[in-house]
Motif scaffolding. Sequence first.
Motif, PDB file in Angstrom:
ATOM      1  N   GLU A 183       9.230 -11.867  -6.032  1.00 13.74           N
ATOM      2  CA  GLU A 183       9.461 -10.422  -5.929  1.00 13.74           C
ATOM      3  C   GLU A 183       7.813  -9.859  -5.986  1.00 13.74           C
ATOM      4  OE1 GLU A 183      13.325  -8.800  -7.655  1.00 13.74           O
ATOM      5  OE2 GLU A 183      12.029  -9.489  -9.153  1.00 13.74           O
ATOM      6  N   ILE A 184       7.138 -10.359  -6.882  1.00 10.22           N
ATOM      7  CA  ILE A 184       5.651 -10.034  -7.045  1.00 10.22           C
ATOM      8  C   ILE A 184       4.944 -10.367  -5.797  1.00 10.22           C
ATOM      9  CG2 ILE A 184       3.452 -10.257  -8.384  1.00 10.22           C
ATOM     10  CD1 ILE A 184       5.311 -10.484 -11.115  1.00 10.22           C
ATOM     11  N   ASN A 185       5.104 -11.680  -5.536  1.00 15.07           N
ATOM     12  CA  ASN A 185       4.188 -12.162  -4.149  1.00 15.07           C
ATOM     13  C   ASN A 185       4.650 -11.401  -3.113  1.00 15.07           C
ATOM     14  OD1 ASN A 185       2.754 -14.167  -5.796  1.00 15.07           O
ATOM     15  ND2 ASN A 185       4.355 -15.788  -5.482  1.00 15.07           N
ATOM     16  N   ASP A 186       5.946 -10.848  -2.907  1.00 14.70           N
ATOM     17  CA  ASP A 186       6.377 -10.288  -1.749  1.00 14.70           C
ATOM     18  C   ASP A 186       5.654  -8.698  -1.729  1.00 14.70           C
ATOM     19  OD1 ASP A 186       7.946 -12.438  -0.722  1.00 14.70           O
ATOM     20  OD2 ASP A 186       9.791 -11.653  -1.653  1.00 14.70           O
ATOM     21  N   ALA A 187       5.570  -8.263  -2.887  1.00 16.08           N
ATOM     22  CA  ALA A 187       5.205  -6.879  -2.863  1.00 16.08           C
ATOM     23  C   ALA A 187       3.567  -6.942  -2.710  1.00 16.08           C
ATOM     24  CB  ALA A 187       5.320  -6.371  -4.406  1.00 16.08           C
ATOM     25  N   PHE A 188       3.019  -7.842  -3.132  1.00 17.88           N
ATOM     26  CA  PHE A 188       1.513  -7.759  -2.892  1.00 17.88           C
ATOM     27  C   PHE A 188       1.361  -8.177  -1.239  1.00 17.88           C
ATOM     28  CE2 PHE A 188       0.810  -7.997  -7.604  1.00 17.88           C
ATOM     29  CZ  PHE A 188      -0.490  -7.475  -7.558  1.00 17.88           C
ATOM     30  N   GLU A 189       2.346  -9.107  -0.720  1.00 19.32           N
ATOM     31  CA  GLU A 189       1.910  -9.323   0.826  1.00 19.32           C
ATOM     32  C   GLU A 189       2.118  -8.126   1.449  1.00 19.32           C
ATOM     33  OE1 GLU A 189       3.865 -12.546   4.043  1.00 19.32           O
ATOM     34  OE2 GLU A 189       5.063 -11.876   2.384  1.00 19.32           O
ATOM     35  N   LEU A 190       3.306  -7.217   0.916  1.00 19.19           N
ATOM     36  CA  LEU A 190       3.447  -6.072   1.765  1.00 19.19           C
ATOM     37  C   LEU A 190       2.351  -5.051   1.502  1.00 19.19           C
ATOM     38  CD1 LEU A 190       5.450  -4.099   3.504  1.00 19.19           C
ATOM     39  CD2 LEU A 190       6.662  -3.557   1.414  1.00 19.19           C
ATOM     40  N   ARG A 191       1.923  -4.845   0.250  1.00 18.37           N
ATOM     41  CA  ARG A 191       0.645  -4.024  -0.104  1.00 18.37           C
ATOM     42  C   ARG A 191      -0.263  -4.583   0.741  1.00 18.37           C
ATOM     43  NH1 ARG A 191      -2.962  -3.461  -5.677  1.00 18.37           N
ATOM     44  NH2 ARG A 191      -4.293  -2.087  -4.632  1.00 18.37           N
ATOM     45  N   ILE A 211      -7.037  -6.763  -3.493  1.00 18.45           N
ATOM     46  CA  ILE A 211      -5.736  -7.006  -3.620  1.00 18.45           C
ATOM     47  C   ILE A 211      -5.358  -8.519  -4.336  1.00 18.45           C
ATOM     48  CG2 ILE A 211      -3.259  -7.273  -2.456  1.00 18.45           C
ATOM     49  CD1 ILE A 211      -4.467  -4.986  -0.568  1.00 18.45           C
ATOM     50  N   LEU A 212      -6.208  -9.526  -3.844  1.00 19.58           N
ATOM     51  CA  LEU A 212      -5.959 -10.705  -4.104  1.00 19.58           C
ATOM     52  C   LEU A 212      -6.267 -11.035  -5.537  1.00 19.58           C
ATOM     53  CD1 LEU A 212      -5.194 -13.813  -3.401  1.00 19.58           C
ATOM     54  CD2 LEU A 212      -7.674 -13.970  -2.809  1.00 19.58           C
ATOM     55  N   HIS A 213      -7.518 -10.309  -5.870  1.00 18.13           N
ATOM     56  CA  HIS A 213      -7.844 -10.178  -7.384  1.00 18.13           C
ATOM     57  C   HIS A 213      -7.032  -9.646  -8.233  1.00 18.13           C
ATOM     58  CE1 HIS A 213     -10.318  -9.189 -10.774  1.00 18.13           C
ATOM     59  NE2 HIS A 213     -11.140 -10.019 -10.642  1.00 18.13           N
TER      60      HIS A 213
END
Length: 216
Positions: A80-88, A206-208
């Motif tokens: 869920e966290i990875n998906d949210a950051f990808e969308l962000r 965002i990656l950081h």
Amino acid sequence: MNNPQVNYETAAEYVYRAIKKDIFTKKLKAGQRLPEAAIAKELQVSRTPVREALRKLANEGLVIITPNAGARLVSPSLQEINDAFELRNYLEQLAIAKAIHKITPLQICRLEEAIEEEERIFERKDLEDYLRINIQFHHIIAEATGNSLLVEYVDNVLSRIYVFMVFYESFFDFDTNPSLDEHRELVKAFKLRDKKLAQKLMEHHILHSAEALKVE
């Protein structure tokens, strides 16, 4: 903790602030149950304002209320966290592409003011206020696109991600905050109207942020 002699609305706000403080100071952990009766007893209030406070926290994405099971703090999965950051990343890259030639001197000034406030807040280690000013910084960039729907989507995904940060971020353990310099570099790229540079800086930023989360 003393019982506030206040009306219902203020009692609900009192409970809300008390629970939220325990969340932001990490006294409460992700996934932890929040039993109404125990909270009411501890804060010396009835269960009605506790129920109202929990609903408010649920609306903010911090609490999940399940019928017949009660309330608990959210516990997002790594996926869920990875998906949210990808969308962000996708949304903020789009925001930069649309804002880079539209952003006004006033909006750039507001970004710089947000960075100054962010620096002051970091010094006093106020996580709730820090996340608020972070959202404001990115909101200004989205706002510069002139696309109100994109602004709404950016705000929504940031709100979700900052819930993750409440539980899993530990940047206040450090004396310096790299996010401040990353924001400053982004502003410089906007002043240059350099879309490619701004997008590269945003992706790094965002990656950081994602790497800083310590998910157990």
